[in-house]
Design an enzyme around this catalytic site. Structure first.
Site, PDB file in Angstrom:
ATOM      1  N   GLU A  98       0.834  -1.199   0.000  1.00 45.45           N
ATOM      2  CA  GLU A  98       0.000   0.000   0.000  1.00 45.45           C
ATOM      3  C   GLU A  98       0.870   1.250   0.000  1.00 45.45           C
ATOM      4  OE1 GLU A  98      -3.340   0.012   2.515  1.00 45.45           O
ATOM      5  OE2 GLU A  98      -3.637  -2.146   2.450  1.00 45.45           O
ATOM      6  N   GLU A 138       2.670   0.313   3.970  1.00 51.96           N
ATOM      7  CA  GLU A 138       2.630  -1.009   4.608  1.00 51.96           C
ATOM      8  C   GLU A 138       2.416  -2.089   3.559  1.00 51.96           C
ATOM      9  OE1 GLU A 138      -0.811  -1.658   7.098  1.00 51.96           O
ATOM     10  OE2 GLU A 138      -2.011  -0.263   5.919  1.00 51.96           O
ATOM     11  N   ASN A 171       0.163  -5.531   3.589  1.00 55.06           N
ATOM     12  CA  ASN A 171      -0.797  -6.371   4.306  1.00 55.06           C
ATOM     13  C   ASN A 171      -0.568  -7.812   3.880  1.00 55.06           C
ATOM     14  OD1 ASN A 171      -2.399  -4.648   5.989  1.00 55.06           O
ATOM     15  ND2 ASN A 171      -3.222  -3.745   4.125  1.00 55.06           N
ATOM     16  N   GLU A 188     -10.976  -5.921  -0.664  1.00 58.29           N
ATOM     17  CA  GLU A 188     -11.239  -5.438  -2.016  1.00 58.29           C
ATOM     18  C   GLU A 188     -10.566  -6.277  -3.099  1.00 58.29           C
ATOM     19  OE1 GLU A 188      -7.940  -3.012  -0.053  1.00 58.29           O
ATOM     20  OE2 GLU A 188      -9.895  -3.836   0.478  1.00 58.29           O
ATOM     21  N   ARG A 192     -18.834  -1.288  -0.428  1.00 59.46           N
ATOM     22  CA  ARG A 192     -19.117  -2.076   0.768  1.00 59.46           C
ATOM     23  C   ARG A 192     -20.451  -1.606   1.348  1.00 59.46           C
ATOM     24  NH1 ARG A 192     -13.209  -2.546   3.780  1.00 59.46           N
ATOM     25  NH2 ARG A 192     -11.947  -2.532   1.871  1.00 59.46           N
ATOM     26  N   ASP A 197     -68.470  19.274   5.067  1.00 59.82           N
ATOM     27  CA  ASP A 197     -69.327  19.453   6.233  1.00 59.82           C
ATOM     28  C   ASP A 197     -70.261  18.282   6.466  1.00 59.82           C
ATOM     29  OD1 ASP A 197     -70.233  20.682   8.473  1.00 59.82           O
ATOM     30  OD2 ASP A 197     -71.355  22.267   7.475  1.00 59.82           O
ATOM     31  N   ASP A 203     -65.880  34.334  11.573  1.00 65.92           N
ATOM     32  CA  ASP A 203     -65.306  34.403  12.907  1.00 65.92           C
ATOM     33  C   ASP A 203     -66.319  33.809  13.868  1.00 65.92           C
ATOM     34  OD1 ASP A 203     -63.239  35.526  14.895  1.00 65.92           O
ATOM     35  OD2 ASP A 203     -65.163  36.306  15.650  1.00 65.92           O
ATOM     36  N   LYS A 252     -74.177  31.746   7.460  1.00 69.04           N
ATOM     37  CA  LYS A 252     -73.711  30.446   7.952  1.00 69.04           C
ATOM     38  C   LYS A 252     -74.526  30.042   9.177  1.00 69.04           C
ATOM     39  CE  LYS A 252     -69.517  28.244   9.803  1.00 69.04           C
ATOM     40  NZ  LYS A 252     -69.711  26.946   9.155  1.00 69.04           N
ATOM     41  N   HIS A 305     -76.203  28.720   4.130  1.00 69.75           N
ATOM     42  CA  HIS A 305     -75.774  27.410   4.654  1.00 69.75           C
ATOM     43  C   HIS A 305     -76.585  27.085   5.896  1.00 69.75           C
ATOM     44  CE1 HIS A 305     -72.856  24.290   6.029  1.00 69.75           C
ATOM     45  NE2 HIS A 305     -73.131  24.772   7.237  1.00 69.75           N
ATOM     46  N   HIS A 348     -77.984  23.511   8.661  1.00 69.38           N
ATOM     47  CA  HIS A 348     -77.961  22.098   9.033  1.00 69.38           C
ATOM     48  C   HIS A 348     -79.404  21.647   9.232  1.00 69.38           C
ATOM     49  CE1 HIS A 348     -73.568  21.422   9.877  1.00 69.38           C
ATOM     50  NE2 HIS A 348     -73.609  22.744   9.763  1.00 69.38           N
ATOM     51  N   THR A 357     -67.163  26.750  15.813  1.00 68.29           N
ATOM     52  CA  THR A 357     -65.765  26.480  16.195  1.00 68.29           C
ATOM     53  C   THR A 357     -64.909  27.742  16.015  1.00 68.29           C
ATOM     54  OG1 THR A 357     -66.053  24.217  15.395  1.00 68.29           O
ATOM     55  CG2 THR A 357     -63.806  24.959  15.781  1.00 68.29           C
TER      56      THR A 357
END
Length: 1194
Positions: A297, A310, A312, A318, A363, A568, A694, A757, A787, A789, A922
């Site tokens: 290496e 070095e 090895n 590899e 790897r 709704d 609101d 509403k 609108h 219900h 709400t």
């Protein structure tokens, strides 16, 4: 001839290659052991594996012909077992082994082991012990290189053992330096030191790692080169002194000195440099009398100077890329050389070694690159590898069910590809990694994909610190993991049932929903709903703008309708639980439209049918209000995605949403810029008409919403929330004068449309006639939208009266989704107005056709029905909004007040009076509802509250209302009740959000991106700004289960039948075919059950916690991330050293303990200064990430 003569053993005996050397042991584990076994089998040898107790399920054990455990459990540590020389040799002798291959790591560079092997009469597959001592010891190798005239990096002349020796070298050569283990490699025992402050600790850590990994703690020091390339040469040598090289490899791409990607041959390396390196490698091998395979290496600096570092003396991880470019089996050469063969006998000579193209190795490891490559552990749930031309896989733990432990290297599989050149190989590697599917543990594949596509890697000019120097590499390729996450959700349903709040039982409808047929306007043939209609009010809106749109609506001779079915209606009837898929996608088995299934499966939905059937509708109400947060909170869906999908499928009808003025779609006050940003994003995503209201009819709050919608370019439909009864002269607070004055204020704001509403269904027919008639007379050009219900049952009559009085638009719901607390029946009103001057432009037959679909959907969501079976005229007394009526009933049941519904309605009336007879919608309706439940729970009546207010602990919503956080109610707050409730708390006068500082949306996006990745969009920032906690929980669900919006509702709410097959379309052309097989038995140790599926024909298993099981979990205490004094383990690992004790004073940065995982050691340091109150760990404890280590107090 007997059967025995046809066995594998007899075939091997007849094709022996190595004479009497016929049984080979690999003194190693995992991938390299399997690699050697394969070549040994090709050489007709028998193979022997060894394994630690922790490795007893490892793949290498059963890839060998025989396998034996290294000693009894507990005698050695998991790593120590593979370092137990005497035990390994004992097993080898006992089992008649003739050769031992050491692999790499462990004992591969241990001269003593090689000597013992040969002394025991076996061949060691590697260099001689003497060469290992010379070249395996890097300090000796350096000296040999110097004697041979091979350049080396300046370093200590030999191994050092004291810090003083290290300091002496640095005094001469300065920083930076690198400390290296004298024995072994692979990055263990290496530390780069750039400053004196970290020298002592790095020196000790390097020695400790070297001792742990190689059994030898000797180290040496070298001058550290900045940005060098790492080039290594593969060598082969025999006992006769013949040495050849198999060319070079570029191993520059490293992390923590461990190679990540290798390339052969090296790219962009000057020929003269390459030739010099190859020649020096041969020179060194010959100088020491090298035998067998080895690797020399070198480092190459920026000036193309090379330095030997070095040799090895073993096979390298590899080696595969060299095999690919040369065609030489290096392991086969190793074994045959160890058996006595020479290179000429193996037909190996330098002139015959030719390079064939280019090879790359990646790897794949079980490490998480997003967490600094923290090793991950666990069971592999899915393992699907790649393949194809030029692809090679060398693995050791890659299979479903494999358990990845923290004891060994994190390598999962080595992927090697070969191409005609570097670019071809690079592209092939990327393709190969894309094909991998590994689930259950994190891998580095996203990082490798990013690396392969980075411009520097593409150029081939990398260096050893390239990864550390390039943070851009960590913009990782996202892994979707969609299929496994969906299986995890289905498995959770199978084990624990639905977790959707409000669900009681399972859907009563379990068939495929059938889609309707919409007849063409021109004749009896059905409309091709794949093509949107050319007519619709939205075309005019888009082309001419809001003002022209409003004028055209006013000019329309009849009355237009808004369909509330998509918002709704199901909010009032089914707790807002209808999912996006039931608007936009539906399965079918209807033969009349089967061709859609073959041609255009992504348009199998009700949305395009609605686009045709209700083409003349004023709008579809489909977003905002409670649908926004419920989508995230309970359905695990993104509300913005819902809007976008709906827009794509219904391009011709305007969409309408509910905007709570200054509260946007939330329940509290936000900085103004949050509201402006939300409206802008909503308009961009597909919203058209904003019904702005609101909850107290407080115009100051509405002005903000009106201005935000105008600036966004939407239609401003300002709503007056109706309460009281204008036809009753005894109700004086909210009388006709009140509504006329309010209308004038809104008209003055420049609104496009006025909405009335009536959220509780209080608008009686006569009241509608009076109110609408008066507004129409005063403002003849103002479009009016009404609108209501149908709670009391008068909704149809009221809408007909409103239309007759001059309303331009009325709200209705598809028949099966109408009535009771929902809106009046569309079919009834359309039929009543048919053939009159107030006709809606909607065909009754189209309403009926759409109703066929919604009848099925209603049954599909039967598990959310409120149980309200008929109208309730008492609404005229309690004035409870339709949506709240069913929700409050459910809340009462959850609070144990289900049997006291009558009392709650009465208390609601009194609570409203206590609040000052306010408008109730709400979030103001929630205030009244909370107060009513509070009164019933505490057995209080109206007078009790007045009398005891000073001493009662009211719900937060009630206190905040009286403080003024919702705004100012008409007529003001009742006193002295207000003062008694809020006491000394601050009073808000005027618009609550007027003084709030702008929210830094850019900073919020930065924070979210850091937490969740680059997928964060501007609309996500808006969601997080309005609902921070809900958004965070939603993202957690997405991380856990993925995009569950694609799951058909039946299976979202209930488990499939055993053996049932489900088709789930992830995207166009990508479909999962899932079969539910079984639920396993309960694991008493983990509290989990395994759930078995087939996914696209492949077996899949997911482990699911059984939340109903009474299991005693042995768990470590977790560190509280919000308490900096509680220090948690940064990763899974084993405690190898504790450096503090209870009562010790520590400073910020002081080491607390040392963890070891995957052979890497990590110091856990204190982030704060203080006194150690509690130490939760001891040496040898196994920790998971986040486990408490110590607690420090100041």
């Amino acid at each position: 001839m007997s059967d025995q003569e046809h066995s594998i053993d007899t075939i091997r005996r007849r094709s022996q290659v190595l004479g009497h050397l016929q049984k080979l042991m690999v003194a190693n584990r995992g991938e390299i052991a399997i690699r050697v076994f394969r070549t040994a089998h090709e050489l007709s040898m028998k193979t022997v594996a060894i394994f630690s107790h922790e490795d007893r399920l490892s793949m290498h054990r059963y890839k060998a012909d025989e396998a034996y455990q290294i000693a009894i459990q507990g005698k050695y540590t998991p790593v120590g077992a593979y370092l137990a020389q005497e035990e390994i040799i004992r097993i080898a002798k006992l089992r008649g082994v003739s050769m031992i291959h050491p692999g790499y790591g462990f004992l591969s560079e241990n001269a003593e082991f090689a000597r013992k092997v040969e002394a025991a009469g076996m061949a060691f597959v590697g260099p001689t012990p003497e060469v290992i001592e010379k070249m395996g010891d890097k300090t000796k190798a350096r000296q040999i290189a110097i004697e041979c005239g091979v350049p080396v990096v300046p370093g200590t002349p030999g191994p050092i053992s004291t810090l003083a020796e290290a300091e002496a070298f640095i005094a001469e050569h300065d920083f930076p330096v690198i400390i290296k283990a004298a024995m072994g490699g692979g990055g263990r025992g290496m530390r780069v030191v750039r400053e004196k402050a970290s020298l002592a600790d790095s020196f000790e850590r390097a020695k400790s790692e070297a001792l742990s990994a190689f059994g030898d703690g000797t180290v040496f020091i070298e001058r550290f080169l900045d940005k060098p390339r790492h080039i290594e040469v593969q060598l082969l040598a025999d006992k006769a002194g013949n040495v050849i090289h198999l060319h070079e490899r570029d191993c520059s791409v490293q992390r923590r000195h461990q190679k990540v990607v290798e390339v052969a041959p090296a790219m962009e390396l000057e020929v003269s440099v390459r030739d010099a390196i190859l020649a020096d490698a041969i020179k060194l091998a010959k100088a020491v009398g090298y035998r067998n395979a080895g690797t020399a290496e070198f480092l190459v600096d920026q000036k193309n100077r090379h330095y030997f570092i070095e040799i090895n003396p073993r096979i390298q991880v590899e080696h595969t890329i060299t095999e690919e470019i040369t065609g030489i089996d290096i392991v086969a050469a190793q074994i045959q050389i160890a058996a006595g063969a020479t290179l000429p006998q193996l037909s190996l000579s330098q002139n015959r070694i030719q390079i064939r193209g280019c090879a790359i190795q990646c790897r794949v490891t079980t490490e998480d690159p997003s967490q600094n490559f923290q090793p991950d552990t666990g069971k592999i749930e899915v393992y699907r590898s790649s393949g194809g031309n030029g692809v090679r896989l060398d693995g050791g733990a890659g299979y479903v069910g494999a358990v990845i432990s923290p004891h060994y290297d994190s390598l999962l599989v080595k992927v090697t590809v070969r191409g005609s050149n570097y670019e071809v190989a690079r592209r092939k590697m990327f393709r190969t990694l894309v094909e991998f599917r590994i689930r259950g543990v994190k891998t580095n594949i996203p990082f490798l994909q990013r690396l392969l596509t980075h411009e520097v890697f593409i150029s081939g000019k990398t260096w050893t610190t390239f990864i550390d120097d390039t943070p851009d590499l960590f913009r990782l390729v996202e892994s979707k993991n969609r299929a496994q996450k969906i299986l995890r959700y289905l498995g959770d349903i199978a084990v624990n049932g639905s977790s959707i709040k409000g669900q009681i039982g399972e859907p009563s409808f379990k068939k495929h929903t059938l889609l309707p047929t919409i007849r063409s306007l021109a004749g009896p043939e059905p409309v091709d709903v794949r093509h949107p209609p050319s007519h619709g009010w939205r075309h005019l809106l888009v082309e001419q703008g809001p003002e022209a749109f409003a004028k055209a609506v006013r000019r329309y001779p009849g009355v237009l309708i808004m369909d509330t079915t998509w918002r709704d209606a199901h909010q009032s009837l089914l707790a807002t639980r209808i999912r996006t898929i039931d608007y936009t996608v539906a399965c079918t088995n209807n033969n009349t439209i089967q061709f859609f299934n073959d041609i255009y499966p992504d348009l199998l939905n009700i949305a395009p049918h609605t686009a045709h059937g209700l083409a003349n509708a004023y709008s579809l109400e489909n977003w905002g209000g409670a649908t926004f947060d419920v989508a995230m909170r309970f359905l695990y869906e993104d509300p913005w995605d819902r809007l976008s999908k709906m827009r794509a499928l219904v391009p011709n009808i305007p969409f309408q949403m509910l905007l709570r003025g200054a509260n946007a779609v939330g329940y509290t006050t936000y900085p103004d810029n949050v509201v402006y940003d939300f409206c802008k994003r909503a308009k961009e995503t597909g919203m058209d008409i904003f019904r702005i209201f609101d909850s107290l009819n407080y115009v100051e709050n509405m002005r903000l919403g009106i201005d935000a919608v105008k600036k966004a370019g939407g239609v401003v439909e300002a709503a007056i929330c109706y309460t009281g009864d204008v036809s009753n002269p005894n109700k004086k607070k909210h009388n006709l004068e009140y509504y006329m004055n309010l209308t004038q204020e809104l008209v003055d704001e420049g609104i496009h449309v006025l909405a009335i509403k009536d959220m509780a269904g209080l608008l009686k027919p006569e009241a509608a006639k009076i109110l609408i008639g008066a507004i129409r007379a005063r403002w003849p050009d103002l479009p009016i939208h009404v609108h209501t219900h149908d709670t009391a049952g008068t909704g149809v009559a009221s809408m007909l009266a409103a239309a007759a009085a001059g309303a331009d638009v009325i709200d209705l719901a598809i028949d099966s989704m109408s009535g009771i607390t929902s809106q009046p029946s569309m079919g009834a009103v359309v039929s009543a107005l048919e053939n009159t001057e107030l006709g809606t432009g909607i065909r009754l037959e189209d309403v009926h056709a759409l109703n066929e679909y919604w009848e099925q959907v209603r049954m599909l969501y039967s598990c959310f029905e409120s149980g309200v079976l008929a109208g309730d005229s008492s609404v005229y007394e309690h004035e409870m909004p339709g949506g709240q009526y069913t929700n409050l009933m459910f809340q009462a049941q959850q609070l144990g007040l289900g049997q006291m519904w009558k009392e709650i309605k009465k208390a609601y009336t009194e609570a409203n009076k206590l609040c000052g007879d306010i408008v109730k919608v709400t979030p103001s309706s929630k205030v009244v509802g909370d107060l009513a439940q509070f009164m019933v729970t505490n057995k209080l009546n109206y007078f009790d509250v007045i009398e005891k207010a000073k001493n009662l602990s009211f719900p937060v919503s009630v206190v905040e209302f009286f403080q003024g956080y919702l705004g100012q109610p008409y007529g003001g707050f009742p006193e002295p009740l207000r003062s008694d409730i809020i006491k000394d708390l601050p009073r808000i006068e005027g618009r609550p959000g007027a003084t709030m500082k702008p929210l830094d949306l850019f900073a919020l996006k930065t924070e979210l991106t850091k937490k969740y990745g680059r997928t964060i969009r501007d609309v996500d920032v808006s969601s997080a700004a309005i609902y921070p906690k809900v958004f965070a929980e939603f993202r957690e669900q997405i991380e856990k289960f993925g995009d569950v919006s694609v799951i058909p509702t039946r299976y979202f709410l209930s488990k499939p039948d055993i053996g049932e097959e489900i088709s789930i379309e992830l995207e166009e052309g990508v479909t999962l075919i899932i079969k539910f097989l079984a639920v396993g038995s309960l694991s008493t140790s983990s509290g989990k059950r395994e759930v078995f599926f087939e996914l696209n024909g492949e077996a899949r298993v997911v482990s699911i916690e059984d939340r109903s099981a009474a299991i005693e979990h042995v768990q470590r205490e977790k560190a509280n991330p919000n308490n900096p004094g509680e220090i948690g383990a940064p990763m899974s690992g084993v405690v190898i050293e504790v450096r503090t004790s209870e009562g010790t004073e520590v400073k910020e940065g002081d080491p607390i303990c040392v963890l070891s995982a995957m052979k890497m050691e990590t110091i856990v340091s204190s982030p704060v200064s203080g006194k150690v109150e509690y130490v939760a760990v001891k040496e040898s404890d196994s920790l998971s990430a986040g486990d408490l280590v110590v607690r420090i107090v100041k």
